[in-house]
Motif scaffolding. Structure first.
Motif, PDB file in Angstrom:
ATOM      1  N   MET A   1       2.852  61.719  48.466  1.00 39.07           N
ATOM      2  CA  MET A   1       1.525  61.213  48.243  1.00 39.07           C
ATOM      3  C   MET A   1       1.400  59.789  48.657  1.00 39.07           C
ATOM      4  SD  MET A   1       0.056  60.335  44.551  1.00 39.07           S
ATOM      5  CE  MET A   1      -0.155  58.659  44.434  1.00 39.07           C
ATOM      6  N   ARG A   2       2.434  59.122  48.694  1.00 39.21           N
ATOM      7  CA  ARG A   2       2.330  57.699  48.927  1.00 39.21           C
ATOM      8  C   ARG A   2       2.413  57.357  50.384  1.00 39.21           C
ATOM      9  NH1 ARG A   2      -0.313  57.785  45.707  1.00 39.21           N
ATOM     10  NH2 ARG A   2       0.226  57.929  43.569  1.00 39.21           N
ATOM     11  N   THR A   3       1.631  56.304  50.786  1.00 45.79           N
ATOM     12  CA  THR A   3       1.603  55.953  52.198  1.00 45.79           C
ATOM     13  C   THR A   3       2.900  55.319  52.621  1.00 45.79           C
ATOM     14  OG1 THR A   3      -0.435  55.689  53.312  1.00 45.79           O
ATOM     15  CG2 THR A   3       0.855  53.768  53.125  1.00 45.79           C
ATOM     16  N   LEU A   4       3.256  55.584  53.853  1.00 44.51           N
ATOM     17  CA  LEU A   4       4.592  55.249  54.310  1.00 44.51           C
ATOM     18  C   LEU A   4       4.575  54.375  55.534  1.00 44.51           C
ATOM     19  CD1 LEU A   4       5.307  58.984  54.078  1.00 44.51           C
ATOM     20  CD2 LEU A   4       5.813  57.305  52.356  1.00 44.51           C
ATOM     21  N   LEU A   5       5.592  53.546  55.660  1.00 41.43           N
ATOM     22  CA  LEU A   5       5.749  52.724  56.848  1.00 41.43           C
ATOM     23  C   LEU A   5       6.534  53.524  57.873  1.00 41.43           C
ATOM     24  CD1 LEU A   5       6.633  49.355  55.139  1.00 41.43           C
ATOM     25  CD2 LEU A   5       4.421  50.175  55.896  1.00 41.43           C
ATOM     26  N   TRP A  43       3.661  51.912  48.631  1.00 44.09           N
ATOM     27  CA  TRP A  43       2.539  52.280  47.767  1.00 44.09           C
ATOM     28  C   TRP A  43       2.243  51.099  46.848  1.00 44.09           C
ATOM     29  CZ3 TRP A  43      -1.607  54.716  46.440  1.00 44.09           C
ATOM     30  CH2 TRP A  43      -1.959  54.901  45.107  1.00 44.09           C
ATOM     31  N   ILE A  44       0.997  50.752  46.707  1.00 39.44           N
ATOM     32  CA  ILE A  44       0.604  49.560  45.959  1.00 39.44           C
ATOM     33  C   ILE A  44       1.028  49.624  44.491  1.00 39.44           C
ATOM     34  CG2 ILE A  44      -1.693  50.464  45.437  1.00 39.44           C
ATOM     35  CD1 ILE A  44      -0.650  46.795  46.188  1.00 39.44           C
ATOM     36  N   GLY A  45       1.111  50.830  43.948  1.00 37.36           N
ATOM     37  CA  GLY A  45       1.526  50.952  42.556  1.00 37.36           C
ATOM     38  C   GLY A  45       2.954  50.516  42.301  1.00 37.36           C
ATOM     39  N   TYR A  46       3.761  50.435  43.365  1.00 39.73           N
ATOM     40  CA  TYR A  46       5.148  50.001  43.221  1.00 39.73           C
ATOM     41  C   TYR A  46       5.303  48.494  43.385  1.00 39.73           C
ATOM     42  CZ  TYR A  46       5.849  55.011  44.125  1.00 39.73           C
ATOM     43  OH  TYR A  46       5.798  56.381  44.094  1.00 39.73           O
ATOM     44  N   ALA A  47       4.195  47.776  43.418  1.00 35.08           N
ATOM     45  CA  ALA A  47       4.224  46.326  43.619  1.00 35.08           C
ATOM     46  C   ALA A  47       5.221  45.607  42.706  1.00 35.08           C
ATOM     47  CB  ALA A  47       2.823  45.740  43.450  1.00 35.08           C
ATOM     48  N   PRO A  48       5.300  45.940  41.404  1.00 32.51           N
ATOM     49  CA  PRO A  48       6.275  45.247  40.550  1.00 32.51           C
ATOM     50  C   PRO A  48       7.714  45.406  41.017  1.00 32.51           C
ATOM     51  CG  PRO A  48       4.624  46.314  39.202  1.00 32.51           C
ATOM     52  CD  PRO A  48       4.411  46.814  40.605  1.00 32.51           C
ATOM     53  N   TYR A 187      -3.429  58.489  51.032  1.00 37.38           N
ATOM     54  CA  TYR A 187      -3.520  57.392  50.079  1.00 37.38           C
ATOM     55  C   TYR A 187      -3.464  56.060  50.801  1.00 37.38           C
ATOM     56  CZ  TYR A 187       1.477  58.469  50.570  1.00 37.38           C
ATOM     57  OH  TYR A 187       2.715  58.792  51.068  1.00 37.38           O
ATOM     58  N   GLU A 188      -3.692  54.991  50.038  1.00 30.84           N
ATOM     59  CA  GLU A 188      -3.691  53.661  50.623  1.00 30.84           C
ATOM     60  C   GLU A 188      -2.294  53.275  51.102  1.00 30.84           C
ATOM     61  OE1 GLU A 188      -6.138  52.148  51.490  1.00 30.84           O
ATOM     62  OE2 GLU A 188      -7.791  52.270  50.080  1.00 30.84           O
ATOM     63  N   PRO A 189      -2.260  52.482  52.202  1.00 26.92           N
ATOM     64  CA  PRO A 189      -3.379  51.895  52.946  1.00 26.92           C
ATOM     65  C   PRO A 189      -3.991  52.805  54.010  1.00 26.92           C
ATOM     66  CG  PRO A 189      -1.334  51.093  53.863  1.00 26.92           C
ATOM     67  CD  PRO A 189      -0.949  51.959  52.679  1.00 26.92           C
ATOM     68  N   ASN A 190      -3.544  54.057  54.088  1.00 26.73           N
ATOM     69  CA  ASN A 190      -4.094  54.967  55.093  1.00 26.73           C
ATOM     70  C   ASN A 190      -5.584  55.199  54.921  1.00 26.73           C
ATOM     71  OD1 ASN A 190      -1.498  55.435  56.191  1.00 26.73           O
ATOM     72  ND2 ASN A 190      -1.081  56.949  54.623  1.00 26.73           N
ATOM     73  N   VAL A 191      -6.021  55.290  53.653  1.00 29.89           N
ATOM     74  CA  VAL A 191      -7.436  55.545  53.385  1.00 29.89           C
ATOM     75  C   VAL A 191      -8.306  54.448  53.988  1.00 29.89           C
ATOM     76  CG1 VAL A 191      -9.202  55.750  51.594  1.00 29.89           C
ATOM     77  CG2 VAL A 191      -6.993  56.902  51.294  1.00 29.89           C
ATOM     78  N   SER A 192      -7.942  53.200  53.723  1.00 29.03           N
ATOM     79  CA  SER A 192      -8.727  52.075  54.232  1.00 29.03           C
ATOM     80  C   SER A 192      -8.781  52.075  55.760  1.00 29.03           C
ATOM     81  CB  SER A 192      -8.147  50.754  53.732  1.00 29.03           C
ATOM     82  OG  SER A 192      -8.318  50.628  52.335  1.00 29.03           O
ATOM     83  N   LYS A 193      -7.671  52.432  56.377  1.00 29.35           N
ATOM     84  CA  LYS A 193      -7.623  52.469  57.842  1.00 29.35           C
ATOM     85  C   LYS A 193      -8.559  53.539  58.391  1.00 29.35           C
ATOM     86  CE  LYS A 193      -2.865  50.721  58.128  1.00 29.35           C
ATOM     87  NZ  LYS A 193      -1.455  51.050  58.458  1.00 29.35           N
ATOM     88  N   ILE A 194      -8.588  54.693  57.744  1.00 29.53           N
ATOM     89  CA  ILE A 194      -9.455  55.781  58.198  1.00 29.53           C
ATOM     90  C   ILE A 194     -10.926  55.414  58.029  1.00 29.53           C
ATOM     91  CG2 ILE A 194     -10.202  58.152  57.692  1.00 29.53           C
ATOM     92  CD1 ILE A 194      -7.227  58.725  56.979  1.00 29.53           C
ATOM     93  N   LEU A 195     -11.250  54.772  56.924  1.00 25.06           N
ATOM     94  CA  LEU A 195     -12.649  54.413  56.664  1.00 25.06           C
ATOM     95  C   LEU A 195     -13.180  53.385  57.658  1.00 25.06           C
ATOM     96  CD1 LEU A 195     -12.675  54.246  52.753  1.00 25.06           C
ATOM     97  CD2 LEU A 195     -13.407  56.122  54.245  1.00 25.06           C
ATOM     98  N   LYS A 196     -12.273  52.730  58.374  1.00 25.91           N
ATOM     99  CA  LYS A 196     -12.682  51.734  59.370  1.00 25.91           C
ATOM    100  C   LYS A 196     -12.833  52.341  60.768  1.00 25.91           C
ATOM    101  CE  LYS A 196     -10.423  47.917  56.898  1.00 25.91           C
ATOM    102  NZ  LYS A 196      -9.284  46.944  56.925  1.00 25.91           N
TER     103      LYS A 196
END
Length: 337
Positions: A1-5, A43-48, A187-196
Motif C-alpha cells: 500500500m505504501r508508495t515506493l522509491l 510512506w509519510i506515516g513512517y516519518a518518525p 497512496y502518497e506521494p503517488n496520489v499527488s503526482k497523479i492529480l497533477k
C-alpha cells in the motif's frame, strides 16, 4: 500500500564506541548493540522512523537499526523468511496474509493509519463510484489498496467482479492510467503526482481513506521467534520510534526537512502528505489490540481484510486475530507512563 522509491536505499544508524586509553570504554558505549534490519517503503506515516534514524535515537536503547526500502512491498515477506531483515513496517493486511498461510508473525505496535493519503483516483469524467462498473481500474492486488478499492466499491453496491481490475505496483498506477485504465488506487506521494497530470482531462480523488479512518493501518511486526529471542531489540526499536514521534511533534520543521531528504522532495510536499496520515499516540495504541466496532481495532480491520483476501483466493480462511499480535510491548509503554 505504501508508495515506493524506484531505487533501493539503505539508511544505517549507529554510533562509534568511545575508547579511553588502550581498550577501556565508557559504560554507555560498552553496551553491545543489536543490529536490526527493518523493511520499509517510502510512506509519510513512517516519518518518525526516518527522524529516529537520522538523529541516532535507537542507539541509546542498544539497537543499531538499518531501514531498507522495498520497491515492491510484496517482496518483504520473502526477505523476512530469508533472514535478510528482522522486522518490517507495512500495512496490517500483510500480517493477516502471512498468519493465515501458516507463518508465525506478530504485530508489536500500530504505527499510523491512512487518513486520506490512500486514494482511488479517476479521470474527471468518472463522477461517481457507480461509473466504474465495467471499466478498467488499476491497483496492487497484493496490498491494502486492494482493500480500499473493495471497500469503496461496496459503498456503490459493486464488487471487484464489476470492474476490470489491473494488477500493478503502487508506483506504476500512473502508467496504467496512461495506458487505458480510467481509475487507479495508490497512496502518497503517488496520489499527488497523479492529480497533477494533464492527460485524459485530468484526475480527481474519487474516494479516499479519510472516509474510512483506521481501515488502512500501518504496523510494525516481527516473527514470533525473533520476539521470543530478542525482546530487548524489539523494545529498543519501538522506543526509538516513540522518541522520533516526539521529536516530530516538538520540532516539525527540522523533522520534515529530514523526511524530505529521504523522499527526495520538498518540505512543503512532505507537509502536504502528512495531512493524510495519523500517527497513533502511545495512549491510543492499546485500543488496536482490543475488540471494538470501529476500524481502529485490529479485530475490525482484520475481518475486513480477511474477507477481501478470501474472495481473491489469497487465503483459505481468516486467522484468529489474537494470533496476529503481541501486545506486551505497548502495554509496557503505557504502564511506564
Amino acid at each position: 500500500m505504501r508508495t515506493l522509491l524506484s531505487r533501493l536505499r539503505t539508511f544505517a544508524i549507529g554510533g562509534a564506541v568511545a575508547l579511553t586509553g588502550m581498550a577501556s570504554v565508557t559504560a554507555t558505549s560498552a553496551r553491545a548493540e543489536e543490529e536490526v534490519n527493518l523493511a520499509t517503503v517510502a510512506w509519510i506515516g513512517y516519518a518518525p522512523f526516518y527522524v529516529a534514524a537520522e538523529k541516532n535515537m535507537f542507539e541509546k536503547y542498544g539497537v543499531k537499526v538499518a531501514l531498507k526500502d522495498f520497491a515492491d512491498p510484496a517482496l518483504i515477506p520473502a526477505a523476512l523468511q530469508s533472514g535478510g531483515i528482522q522486522g518490517a513496517m507495512y500495512t496490517y493486511d500483510q500480517v493477516i496474509n502471512l498468519v493465515a498461510n501458516g507463518n508465525a508473525y506478530r504485530v508489536v505496535m500500530p504505527i499510523d493509519y491512512s487518513n486520506g493519503a490512500d486514494a482511488l483516483v479517476a479521470e474527471k469524467s468518472i463522477k461517481s463510484l457507480a461509473d466504474l462498473k465495467g471499466k478498467k481500474v488499476a491497483y496492487p492486488f497484493a496490498t491494502c489498496d486492494n482493500l480500499l478499492v473493495a471497500f469503496a466499491l461496496q459503498q456503490a453496491g459493486l464488487t471487484e467482479a464489476d470492474v476490470e481490475g489491473l494488477d500493478t505496483t503502487p508506483e506504476n498506477v500512473a502508467a496504467a492510467l496512461m495506458g487505458g485504465a480510467v481509475a487507479g488506487a495508490t497512496y502518497e506521494p503517488n496520489v499527488s503526482k497523479i492529480l497533477k497530470l494533464d492527460a485524459n482531462g485530468g484526475y480527481h480523488a474519487l474516494y479516499t481513506s479519510a472516509s474510512a479512518p483506521g481501515l488502512i493501518t500501518d504496523i510494525l511486526y516481527f516473527s514470533t521467534d525473533y520476539i521470543e529471542k530478542k525482546p530487548k531489540a524489539v523494545e529498543g526499536v519501538i522506543k526509538g520510534y516513540i522518541d522520533g514521534m516526539a521529536f516530530l511533534k516538538e520540532h516539525p520543521d527540522e523533522a520534515y526537512t529530514i523526511v524530505a531528504k529521504y523522499f527526495s522532495t520538498t518540505v512543503d510536499d512532505v507537509k502536504e502528505q502528512a495531512k493524510g496520515a495519523y500517527n497513533i499516540p502511545v495512549a491510543e495504541m492499546a485500543g488496536y489490540f482490543a475488540p471494538r466496532d470501529d476500524a481502529k481495532s485490529l479485530f475490525t480491520s482484520g475481518k475486513l481484510i480477511a474477507d477481501v483476501l478470501i474472495k481473491r483466493g489469497q487465503i483459505k480462511s481468516a486467522p484468529k486475530i489474537e494470533d496476529t499480535y503481541e501486545a506486551k510491548f505497548v502495554s509496557s509503554l503505557i504502564a511506564a507512563k
